[in-house]
Enzyme design. Structure first.
Site, PDB file in Angstrom:
ATOM      1  CG  ASP A 238      -2.203   1.062   0.941  1.00  0.00           C
ATOM      2  OD1 ASP A 238      -1.942   1.957   1.027  1.00  0.00           O
ATOM      3  OD2 ASP A 238      -3.276   0.214   1.379  1.00  0.00           O
TER       4      ASP A 238
ATOM      5  CG  HIS B 255      -5.283   3.929   1.439  1.00  0.00           C
ATOM      6  ND1 HIS B 255      -4.717   2.740   0.948  1.00  0.00           N
ATOM      7  CD2 HIS B 255      -6.621   3.935   1.077  1.00  0.00           C
ATOM      8  CE1 HIS B 255      -5.673   2.060   0.359  1.00  0.00           C
ATOM      9  NE2 HIS B 255      -6.885   3.186   0.492  1.00  0.00           N
TER      10      HIS B 255
ATOM     11  CB  SER C 215      -9.720   0.806   0.328  1.00  0.00           C
ATOM     12  OG  SER C 215      -9.289   0.925  -0.911  1.00  0.00           O
TER      13      SER C 215
HETATM   14  C1  LIG Z   1      -7.016  -5.041   1.250  1.00  0.00           C
HETATM   15  O1  LIG Z   1      -7.395  -4.495   0.206  1.00  0.00           O
HETATM   16  C2  LIG Z   1      -8.256  -3.422   0.170  1.00  0.00           C
HETATM   17  C3  LIG Z   1      -8.581  -3.273  -1.404  1.00  0.00           C
HETATM   18  O2  LIG Z   1      -9.053  -4.414  -1.982  1.00  0.00           O
HETATM   19  C4  LIG Z   1      -7.554  -2.386   0.735  1.00  0.00           C
HETATM   20  O3  LIG Z   1      -8.503  -1.379   0.673  1.00  0.00           O
HETATM   21  C5  LIG Z   1      -7.376  -2.463   2.223  1.00  0.00           C
HETATM   22  O4  LIG Z   1      -6.501  -1.535   2.465  1.00  0.00           O
HETATM   23  C6  LIG Z   1      -6.298  -3.676   1.948  1.00  0.00           C
HETATM   24  N1  LIG Z   1      -5.954  -4.137   3.354  1.00  0.00           N
HETATM   25  C7  LIG Z   1      -4.899  -4.032   4.041  1.00  0.00           C
HETATM   26  C8  LIG Z   1      -4.906  -4.552   5.271  1.00  0.00           C
HETATM   27  O5  LIG Z   1      -4.145  -3.405   3.562  1.00  0.00           O
END
Ligand SMILES: *[C@@H]1O[C@H](CO)[C@@H](O)[C@H](O)[C@H]1NC(C)=O
Ligand SMILES: *[C@@H]1O[C@H](CO)[C@@H](O)[C@H](O)[C@H]1NC(C)=O
Ligand SMILES: *[C@@H]1O[C@H](CO)[C@@H](O)[C@H](O)[C@H]1NC(C)=O
Ligand SMILES: *[C@@H]1O[C@H](CO)[C@@H](O)[C@H](O)[C@H]1NC(C)=O
Ligand SMILES: *[C@@H]1O[C@H](CO)[C@@H](O)[C@H](O)[C@H]1NC(C)=O
Length: 807
Positions: free
Chosen positions: A153, A228, A595
């Site tokens: 991310d 995020h 997300s």
């Molecule tokens: C998992 O994926 C989703 C989007 O598909 C995202 O929004 C979310 O942040 C992700 N989860 C983690 C724990 O990163």
């Protein structure tokens, strides 16, 4: 904390890309672009040595040199060599060079690296998880103890309390990522910012930099400057942090779904003032690294505008990366996307991905607008701090616009559209532009001196009320406000229709033709937290919907999970709005979108993996799907916030997740690499391409496999004729011995199950059954019909949605 001797550590990768809308970057290299050259699986198998990896990289250079003419040119062009699990490389190439490479032996595909857009306190209680309650999924799943969750991310804010490591034992021995912690030490006063909770951090920027220019050297770390990644990582696996709130609402203990899991941050998404993106070249390397490092589940938040993803798995970097994760026993959890409510918008349609839509929870942050004409509008708010008994002048943005701004822009309160002279000291009414983020509207309102904002959903946003950390006191709602009286009302413009019900996006245009009068006033009540709201869950209107355009025989999304108004940890490296002009810094923030739903499912998957370490990714997915519910907390069918109609399988897939049931599903529909390869055979890919995905590099497609027979936990027949069609499925017993009886129903069609009773005498025993579906001749053609198939032993309920369409 219990002994962890027998725990096989769960590997969770969280790959999440924002699903917001951002600007397109300008290419730095005019003609050279980043291409991915994909070569399939490595022949060195799943446990590569450093010698294996060096040999693989050297063969990548040889291949590239053979086309570019020299090793020096290859050195210059190479961005990444994927040498661990995914075989291939990323390089800056001219189109002509890419075409030549594609013709080389053993090259499976060559494609442009696509740009992906980066798209909680209460939600876990709503899912039935309480900290000290007995026999919950949390307690039984030991809070995801020693599972490893990796987040792909925007990085992580390592100092956040969600990531402190007090009480954690040694790092699980299966972690192969060493102590690589690519975080700046400046802010951490020189000490290592990783610990026994946040066990690693890496960044991947080469593709982004080759396309957009260098990232500032002090920012070349895995530190989250966008919020995020910190939010999603803490939703999946953040530890308990009491006192989490945004402004004054949402007070409670923040935590993730697997609160005792170990976490790793892989930063692949980068932002600058003009660019904000994650590139496939970086993502593939991060996934390759994460599999190598020893993670087990991937949360793949693949968004991007529609049309960005490819229908062909061999040219879709994310689907490919997810495939390799699956074949290394790693579950990929991904978001469905935020392009709802329109049909056919769901992303991540591949069967080896666990695709998650978004729904509401039973907590609202509310505030009421009370107008001087007596109208009351109940809305959502985190931020109202105006004196509750004072009435303020109310103005429509289109009445308060600058002369040079268009009505189309002004209605959304876009930057530079509001006139201070008209708006100052008032409550301004704006329409919500984006499905997910609308803090920009309040930035403009704030800039123009408004004290408050009334933010109305557009029609497509339905009744999903997103609460955000706005810059001025804001109430979000889905009602047209009363119309300010206009002196000397002229005739309505030609062709205009009067507003009806709660929405008419054109009403501003209509009103703007008349001069405003200051006669309408409004009061805003303080924001408050309401728990136990009904009905919940409700489908979020923006959650992307089926049918699955990429693979119509696979129902997507698979399930829904909380994604509206989710409170979780946030980065101090950015403002809650992520806007540069916003200088606020919050430890927690409320965010929206699919997300936010997918890390909930990653967290639940973490609990299951701790409890059932030998289960395959597909078994974990099946357990979560077959125990999901299609009913809300009033025991009525789940509704869709878009139109208040009943939601169906295209909205929620198998339904809303229920972790307490998922940990003991009774039976599962299992799947392994060979099943997916057979599915690709049935999809029409040639045997050679399919073999490239196989470790052993030869896979024989047998003609007998049909798409319908993939052992998926849902059944979808999009091309039914009038003849009966037989679908085969195999159940594996993961519970006590028992006899399961079946019930099946399907509107307007005949459905029979043979046999209609299955007796399992031991653990992991498998039984196959057939489902025969015959569409009725009176069934309307091309219209989807929904039904279900349920196996039950009286205690467990193993449910699969059935979706058919007559051709
Ligand atoms: C998992 O994926 C989703 C989007 O598909 C995202 O929004 C979310 O942040 C992700 N989860 C983690 C724990 O990163
Ligand atoms: C939340 O906590 C803050 C500060 O601790 C307090 O001012 C506020 O009243 C609380 N809000 C609610 C809804 O409990
Ligand atoms: C209108 O003009 C003002 C300056 O008077 C400027 O700041 C603003 O950006 C302009 N707005 C638009 C939409 O062009
Ligand atoms: C590769 O081949 C060997 C021997 O034929 C077999 O035992 C093994 O299961 C195969 N591996 C995979 C991943 O298919
Ligand atoms: C299954 O069906 C059999 C035969 O009708 C019946 O005796 C049995 O009680 C049923 N079991 C369950 C769990 O409903």
């Amino acid at each position: 904390m219990g002994s962890s001797n027998n725990i096989q550590y769960l590997r969770i990768i969280v790959l999440s890309f924002f699903l917001f809308i951002f600007l397109l970057p300008e290419a730095v290299h005019a003609s050279k672009k980043c291409y991915i050259v994909y070569l399939g699986a490595h022949s060195h198998g799943p446990r590569p040595t450093s010698f294996d990896m060096e040999a693989a990289t050297s063969s990548h250079y040889d291949l590239l040199s053979s086309v570019l003419g020299s090793h020096e040119k290859a050195e210059k062009a190479m961005i990444y060599s994927y040498n661990k699990h995914i075989n291939g490389f990323a390089a800056m190439l001219e189109e002509e060079e890419a075409t030549q490479i594609a013709k080389k032996q053993n090259v499976v595909s060559v494609f442009l690296s696509k740009e992906r857009k980066p798209q909680t306190t209460r939600s876990w209680e709503f899912l039935g998880l309480r900290r000290n309650a007995k026999n919950t999924a949390w307690q039984k799943g030991r809070y995801g103890e020693n599972t490893i969750i990796a987040n792909i991310d925007t990085g992580v804010w390592p100092e956040h309390k969600s990531f402190q490591d007090r009480g954690y034992g040694p790092i699980p021995s299966k972690w192969r990522g060493g102590n690589v912690c690519q975080l700046d030490r400046v802010r951490g006063s020189g000490k290592n910012l990783c610990n026994r909770k946040l066990i690693g951090a890496r960044f991947f920027s080469k593709n982004f930099e080759a396309t957009n220019g260098m990232v500032k050297s002090e920012e070349r770390t895995a530190r989250d400057l966008q919020g995020h990644g910190t939010h999603t990582l803490s939703t999946a696996g953040g530890d308990f942090v009491p006192g989490a709130h945004v402004f004054a609402v949402g007070n409670g203990t923040a935590k993730g779904g697997s609160p005792k899991a170990r976490l790793v941050a892989y930063k692949v998404c980068w932002s600058r003032t003009d660019v904000n993106s994650c590139h496939e070249g970086d993502i593939i390397d991060a996934v390759d690294q994460a599999i190598y490092d020893g993670v087990d589940i991937i949360n793949l938040s693949v968004g991007g505008r529609r049309g960005v993803t490819s229908n062909d798995i061999f040219t879709d970097g994310v689907a490919l990366a997810a495939f390799h994760a699956m074949s290394n026993n790693v579950l990929c959890v991904a978001s469905a996307g935020n392009d709802g409510p329109y049909p056919g918008t769901v992303a991540n349609g591949a069967p080896w991905i666990f695709t998650i839509g978004a729904s509401t929870i039973d907590r609202d942050f509310t505030s009421t607008l009370t107008f001087s004409d007596g109208t009351k509008i109940l809305g959502g708010s985190l931020s109202v701090k105006l004196p509750p008994d004072e009435a303020f002048d109310f103005i429509l943005a289109t009445d308060g616009k600058l002369a040079n701004a268009t009505i189309e822009d002004a209605q959304f309160c876009k930057p530079g559209t509001l006139d201070k002279a008209k708006v100052k000291g008032k409550v301004v009414h704006c329409l919500k532009e984006d499905n997910i983020k609308s803090v920009a509207e309040s930035l403009e309102a704030n800039y123009a001196g408004a004290l408050g904002m009334s933010l109305e959903n557009q029609k497509k946003q339905g009744k999903t009320v997103n609460d955000e950390a706005h810059m001025v006191s804001t109430v979000t709602h889905y009602h047209s406000p009363p119309k300010p009286k206009h002196d000397a009302t002229p005739n309505p413009p030609k062709g205009s229709i009067l507003p009806n019900e709660w929405q008419n996006p054109n009403y501003d245009v209509l009103l703007a033709t008349a001069p405003p009068s200051p006669s309408l006033k409004v009061m805003m009540s303080p924001a408050k937290t309401v728990i136990g709201t009904k009905p919940a869950p409700v489908m979020a209107s923006y959650s992307s919907r089926g049918p699955n355009k990429i693979q119509p025989s696979i129902l997507k999304p698979d399930v829904i999970a909380p994604g509206v108004n989710i409170l979780a940890a946030y980065s101090l490296g950015t403002s809650p709005s992520t806007l540069l002009q916003d200088t606020r810094r919050f430890e927690f923030n409320v965010l929206q979108g699919t997300s936010m739903s997918s890390p909930h499912v990653s967290g639940i998957a973490g609990l299951l993996k701790t409890l059932h370490p030998t289960w395959s990714p597909a078994a974990i997915k099946s357990a979560i799907m077959t125990t999901a519910t299609t009913r809300d907390n009033t025991n009525k069918p789940i509704q869709d916030a878009f139109d208040n109609d009943l939601a169906n399988s295209f909205d929620y897939g198998s339904g809303h997740v229920q972790p307490d049931l998922a940990i003991e599903p009774g039976l599962v529909y299992d799947l392994h690499l060979n099943d997916y390869l057979n599915f690709l055979c049935a999809s029409g890919y040639n045997q050679q391409l399919i073999s490239s995905l196989n470790f052993n590099r030869t896979f024989i497609c047998k003609g007998s496999h049909r798409l319908n027979d993939l052992n998926y936990p849902s059944i979808t027949l999009p091309h039914l004729g009038l003849d009966p069609v037989t679908v085969s499925r195999t159940l594996t017993n993961v519970g006590p011995p028992g006899t399961y009886n079946v019930t099946a129903k399907l509107d307007g069609s005949k459905v029979a199950v043979v046999p209609n009773s299955l007796t399992f005498t031991k653990l992991y025993e498998k039984k196959t059954f057939k489902v025969i579906v015959q569409a009725s001749s009176v069934l309307r053609r091309y219209k989807y019909q929904f039904g279900e198939l349920v196996w039950s032993d009286g205690k467990h309920r193993v449910r699969s949605p059935i979706t058919i369409r007559r051709r």
